[in-house]
Motif scaffolding. Structure first.
Motif, short mmCIF file in Angstrom:
data_model
loop_
_atom_site.label_atom_id
_atom_site.label_comp_id
_atom_site.label_asym_id
_atom_site.label_seq_id
_atom_site.Cartn_x
_atom_site.Cartn_y
_atom_site.Cartn_z
N PHE A 64 -3.98 0.15 3.49
CA PHE A 64 -2.91 0.10 4.49
C PHE A 64 -3.06 -1.16 5.33
CE2 PHE A 64 -5.41 1.25 8.26
CZ PHE A 64 -6.53 1.82 7.68
N ASN A 74 -6.52 7.12 3.87
CA ASN A 74 -5.71 7.88 4.81
C ASN A 74 -6.51 8.36 6.02
OD1 ASN A 74 -2.74 8.36 4.00
ND2 ASN A 74 -3.87 8.41 2.07
N GLY A 86 0.79 -1.23 0.00
CA GLY A 86 0.00 0.00 0.00
C GLY A 86 0.82 1.28 0.00
N VAL A 87 2.02 1.24 -0.57
CA VAL A 87 2.81 2.48 -0.69
C VAL A 87 3.29 2.68 -2.13
CG1 VAL A 87 3.61 2.74 1.68
CG2 VAL A 87 4.87 1.26 0.14
N CYS A 108 -0.42 6.69 3.34
CA CYS A 108 -0.56 5.43 2.60
C CYS A 108 -1.18 5.74 1.24
CB CYS A 108 -1.43 4.45 3.38
SG CYS A 108 -3.16 4.95 3.54
N THR A 149 4.19 3.00 5.73
CA THR A 149 3.65 4.20 5.09
C THR A 149 4.67 4.70 4.07
OG1 THR A 149 4.56 5.49 6.91
CG2 THR A 149 2.21 5.04 6.99
#
Lengths: 137, 972
Positions: free
Chosen positions: B825, B800, B676-677, B821, B815
């Motif tokens: 996340f 977020n 998730g980044v 993110c 993160t």
């Protein structure tokens, strides 16, 4: 001299137990030259409820670290890696219907029997003390 | 048979559909239409958006995006001009437009057959299953306790398959018949470890095409021959023999002689492809000695849809069940000892076994399998037999009538298909004079009959034949002489469920009884990370049922498929725009199949460039399990690359590249990463791979976090797949259908299916599940450039906002820049487990008591939950989820500090069922209110009751039952 031969005798009829860092144990009968292979209690706990054992065929000649089958729990499938090189001579048929035996008595439930190609390879494996150190780290 | 050539024509200029006044800036806003999709698609209204922006400390959506996405990967080229991507048009206009496209498809009388047949979808099933969001918006039933409805329906489907085929175990569907045949070949190859496979030359050509494709990249030698005459002296060399009955020319065979005598002791897999309906009256594959059988359940009430979606079936003898591809539903027990359904033997599958999985399949065709199961339930065994006999009698009458006109009819026993020899001009004659489509092979014309045909149709055909042959004969006297065959079948489908729901009232209630048990998007947010459970708008779904889309045969002549041509060309064009790549293939029928096709493209490229030894595929360990599973099927060797703190480990990557310098085929990366980044080093990685002669495969699972802001093409990927069922609103159907088209750059374009140097065939038809393409088409058209981009930004804002709200209670694992993110996340439950013994599974099950479906469990990191809210959820729904998660954290605290018992607490015992809570013998160490109504909203909103308590997974896997209980079990 006397002591030494006694010691030799004892060794000759003993079962040698060794471990791998992948959590297999191998119990080698120095007389019959046959080893039994299983997984440790620690491994059994990590896997959870074991539901199936996937065997390789009897007669398979294997190298060290080759996969000798897999143990399946509900969520994980873990390979059984050969601690040493050899040949499969037997599989534990009881596990086909009762794979949970491994959960119940991991250290006593063998999964397969093998002829060991080279006895000296056993020396490269871990003894109980060193294995315990690894899992307690 | 795949139509590789299309009419060359100008792509419909979609932007012109927008009414000029609607897009004219001079016309004041208050004159514009009131039914645009964007404000409906995005869950929150502007005030809620502002509140969330404030919470995440951003002044605007633009500023939020700037904070999240690294500058160097931003590119908005795709969204600059309406020439390449349309302006939004209102909902009503889009529905009208799609109706006009559907009308451009010509629904001639169809007798084409070849694996696709007309069928009457019972309207009670059409409206209450296919068109019901309770069924189509649910996810794959990983959370079994709130999925008992569709699990039961899928178990019924499996029972239909095992009962009709005689096999021991059926899975809960595969993608289509051709890939099912391919799976059978792969099973044979991995079971018997031999590299030669025999295919009868009368198997459907689309199945042979796919088998050959799959075999080519795995180095398996395919021998196509006549199984009836082949002597099989070399049988020991083969890992399998695959035949079909009824075959491509409609002949019904009994393969007993071959399988039970000639090949009795041969160490090979015996496979029979078959037709489900024919098995209502014909001998089962099991009785013919098959180990494995496969086919298509489409004609059990699932519209042809120009190729799909529909459910293929795959069933095996007990011995082979652990090597079976696809999902298997089984019966286990819940914590109270009550019978409960779940997905069994998951260790076979890609998400656990990775490169050692039995197949790469994950999305199957659950919704369509359920339709087929309900069809069989509604008709029952007698009804199915009646339909089969009727179809058979229509075909045999037609054969007799043709003979009576002096035509030469192919000899042999038939089920539904008649071959007329020496009729070279008949196909054309019928097409132009009778608006009738039939199949033609060489000099022969082939007619396949189905449930939708009538005696009148046979008479019409007969009249045309009279005209064509210029001969006359009597119709009625022939018709009266044809009587049904005596069935070769032992009684089947004797279970109660198939013999008690034949009235529409009973059927309707059963469908709704099951649906009510499940949590779908009609009940609450489903925050499954990486699954993107966004809105599936009703107006996107509606056109799927338009007759012009749903009733067309995939091998219809081009002159009848104008509407689909415009539809597919536009979808391809827009996907090119969004990905900034050169060309698209819509053939792959799922995300996993997209991965597979993309990798074949890469392999074919290396082969054509004289570098066939490039066979190493680098895959970061964070990748989805399908990546390594697909790579292995493409004949690649997987080399894992480490990941450190959520980022690909560049040192390890360099090392692996150097070690495999000469044999590097490609890398598979997911962007934004599965953690998730937005990694800022992706361009560097891509450059590195290219410098060493490798290509880059981008997994499109997270494309919904790229649309409008960056693209695979801009980042440098050579090929990517797109999960149309995630990013572009095709619903998940409770485990399929999906669609996974691939987009490629110029370099790879010639290798796409159907092109110059085609990689081969990966589905039964060129557009596979074509009839669900109106959904992404509507997504593009109704949201337009601005809307699609806003969806991406809102998905990030929602994620977020959730992350910021939960981060004091749960540890956020990774993160990106500025502590933000992307669109999802991960929260880490391992520290909680260590302190309190509460696991991610306990939390997932406890969420059910709060009326929520759990986030993704233990992917991509064990012991975690991955949360993806999507843009379609409103702030109020997010707040409700936050409230639930915070309250669960308080419960965990109580376990930690001893207020709750370590083992007897609401988390460990979750979920709680109604009968548990009302049981007067309640003896737990907490109250019933705490168990079932942990927050005021649960009562106020109306409680969603899980219908079973925590399911015992081990029991189910140790005691595998994957069929409905038999009648005698009911009586016990």
């Amino acid at each position: 001299m006397y002591m030494r031969s006694i010691f030799k005798l004892r060794q000759a009829f003993s079962v040698l137990t060794k471990y791998t860092k992948d959590h297999e144990w191998i119990k080698y009968d120095t007389q019959s030259k046959i080893a039994k292979i299983g997984i440790t209690d620690y491994a059994q706990k990590e896997l959870g409820d074991i539901v199936h054992v996937d065997f390789q065929k009897v007669g398979l000649v294997f190298k060290t670290h080759q996969s000798l089958g897999a143990i399946e729990s509900v969520k994980v499938a873990a390979d059984i890696y050969a601690p040493v090189a050899g040949e499969i001579v037997g599989i534990n048929e009881d596990l086909k219907d009762s794979p949970n035996l491994i959960n119940e008595k991991a250290e006593e439930t063998w999964i397969l029997q093998a002829k060991v190609q080279n006895e000296s390879e056993l020396d490269t494996l871990l003894d109980k003390q060193s294995y315990d150190k690894i899992i307690n780290k | 048979m795949l139509r590789s050539i299309r009419l060359i024509q100008r792509v419909a200029n979609f932007s012109r559909l927008a009414n000029p006044h609607e897009v004219n800036p001079k016309v004041p806003d208050w004159f514009k239409s009131s039914d645009y999709m964007e404000p409906r698609f995005i869950g929150s209204e502007s005030q809620q958006v502002n509140e969330m922006l404030k919470a995440v400390e951003a002044k605007s959506l633009d500023e939020l995006v700037d904070k999240i996405i690294p500058k160097e990967i931003r590119s908005e080229a795709a969204f600059q001009s309406p020439d390449n991507f349309p302006d939004a048009i209102p909902e009503s206009a889009m529905v009208q437009h799609l109706q006009s496209l559907a009308n451009k498809n010509k629904l001639y009388k169809n007798y084409i057959g070849q694996g696709f047949y007309g069928t009457h979808t019972p309207y009670v099933i059409l409206r209450n299953v296919l068109e019901d969001p309770g069924w189509y918006t649910s996810y794959t039933p990983y959370q079994a306790e709130i999925s008992q409805g569709r699990l039961e329906a899928l178990l019924n489907y499996q029972t239909v398959i095992t009962e009709l085929t005689g096999m021991d175990v059926s899975n809960a569907s595969l993608l289509d018949e051709a890939t099912a045949a391919g799976e059978a070949m792969f099973l044979a190859n991995s079971w018997f470890e031999k590299k030669k496979f025999f295919v009868d030359n009368h198997v459907f050509p689309q199945s042979i095409d796919h088998i050959k494709t799959k075999a080519y990249y795995l180095g398996i030698d395919i021998v196509v021959g006549d199984a009836k005459t082949y002597d099989f002296k070399d049988a020991d060399q083969y890992c399998g023999v695959l035949v079909q009955s009824p075959d491509n020319l409609g002949e019904v065979h009994d393969w007993s002689d071959l399988f039970k005598h000639t090949l009795k002791d041969a160490k090979l897999l015996k496979v029979i492809g078959t037709d489900l309906l024919s098995l209502a009256i014909n001998k089962t594959p099991k009785d013919q000695g098959a180990n494995v059988t496969y086919g298509n359940s489409q004609r059990f009430g699932v519209p042809m849809g120009f190729g799909g979606p529909h459910a293929a079936f795959f069933a095996v003898e007990d011995e082979f069940k652990r090597k079976m591809p696809g999902r298997i539903i089984g019966i286990s027990k819940d914590a109270n000892g009550k019978s409960a359904y779940r997905m069994s033997l998951q260790t076979r599958e890609q998400h656990i076994r990775r490169e050692k999985a039995t197949s790469n399949i994950c999305t199957a065709q659950a919704l369509l399998a359920n339709m087929a199961g309900f069809y069989a339930t509604y008709h029952g065994p007698q009804g199915l037999q009646k339909i089969a006999n009727r179809v058979n009698c229509l075909a045999r009458s037609f054969a007799k009538l043709a003979k009576s006109l002096g035509l030469v009819v192919k000899e042999g026993r038939i089920f539904d298909t008649v071959v007329l020899h020496n009729t070279e001009t008949l196909q054309e004659y019928l097409h132009y004079n009778a608006q009738t489509n039939v199949r033609k092979i060489g000099q022969d014309t082939i007619f396949s009959f189905d449930e939708t045909h009538t005696v009148q149709d046979v008479e019409d055909l007969f009249n045309h034949l009279q005209h064509y042959t210029k001969k006359k004969a009597d119709f009625m006297s022939v018709i009266q002489k044809v009587i049904p065959y005596k069935s070769e079948r032992a009684p089947f489908l004797q279970q109660k469920v198939f013999n008690s729901l034949h009235s529409e009232t009973e059927m309707l209630r059963y469908i709704n009884y099951l649906r009510q048990k499940d949590v779908s998007l009609t009940k609450s947010m489903i925050s499954l990370g990486s699954c993107t459970m966004k809105l599936n708008p009703t107006s996107f779904m509606l056109p799927v049922s338009f007759q012009g889309f749903s009733q067309l045969h995939p091998f219809s002549p081009l002159s009848c498929t104008q509407g689909y041509q415009e539809l597919t060309e536009n979808v391809e064009k827009w996907l090119c725009d969004i990905t900034q790549l050169e060309a698209v293939s819509l053939m792959p029928n799922s995300g996993a199949q997209g991965e597979y096709t993309g990798l074949l493209c890469i392999r074919k490229y290396h082969i054509m460039n004289g570098q066939k030894d490039r066979n190493i595929c680098l895959i970061p360990i964070s990748a989805h399990g399908t990546n390594p599973a697909s790579a292995v099927l493409a004949g690649l060797t997987v080399v894992p690359v480490n990941v450190v703190d959520g980022y690909v480990d560049l040192n390890d990557l360099n090392k692996k590249i150097k070690e495999n310098e000469k044999s590097l085929a490609c890398i598979m990366i997911t962007y934004p990463s599965t953690y998730g980044v937005y990694e800022d080093q992706t361009k560097k990685i891509i450059q590195l791979i290219h410098e060493h002669g490798g290509l880059v495969y981008m997994d499109g699972a997270n494309m919904n976090a790229q649309v409008g802001y960056t693209s695979p093409g801009y980042l440098g990927a050579d090929v990517c797949h797109l999960n149309l069922h995630k990013t572009f609103s095709i619903p998940h159907g409770g485990g399929g259908p999906g669609l996974g088209p691939i987009a490629v750059n110029k370099k790879l374009a010639p290798y796409l299916p159907g092109r110059e140097h085609s990689l081969g065939s990966v589905a039964s038809s060129l557009f596979s599940s074509a009839s669900i393409l109106p959904i992404p088409y509507s997504y593009f058209g109704q949201l337009g450039r601005q809307g699609a981009k806003k969806c991406t930004a809102m998905a990030m804002l929602n994620a977020n906002y959730l992350m910021k709200s939960l981060k004091d209670d749960y540890k956020v694992l990774f993160t990106g820049q500025n502590g933000m993110c992307a669109h999802e996340f991960i929260i880490d439950i391992r520290p909680i487990k260590q302190e309190s013994g509460i696991t991610e599974e306990d939390i997932a099950k406890r969420l059910m008591d709060y009326g929520f479906h759990a986030p993704t469990m233990s992917f991509p990191v064990p012991g975690t939950l991955m949360i993806e809210p999507t843009e379609s959820e409103s702030k109020s729904e997010l707040d409700r989820f936050i409230e639930a998660m915070k309250n669960i954290k308080l419960e965990i605290e109580k376990v930690k500090n001893g207020q709750y018992d370590k083992n007897d607490n609401p988390l460990k015992n979750a979920p709680h069922t109604q009968d548990q809570v009302i049981n007067s013998g309640w003896s737990h160490k907490y109250s019933r209110e705490e168990a079932a109504f942990p927050l005021p909203y649960v009562l106020q909103r109306g409680k969603v009751w899980p219908t079973v308590s925590r399911i015992n997974n081990a029991f189910g896997d140790r005691n595998l039952i994957c069929q409905c209980p038999s009648v005698s079990d009911y009586q016990q």
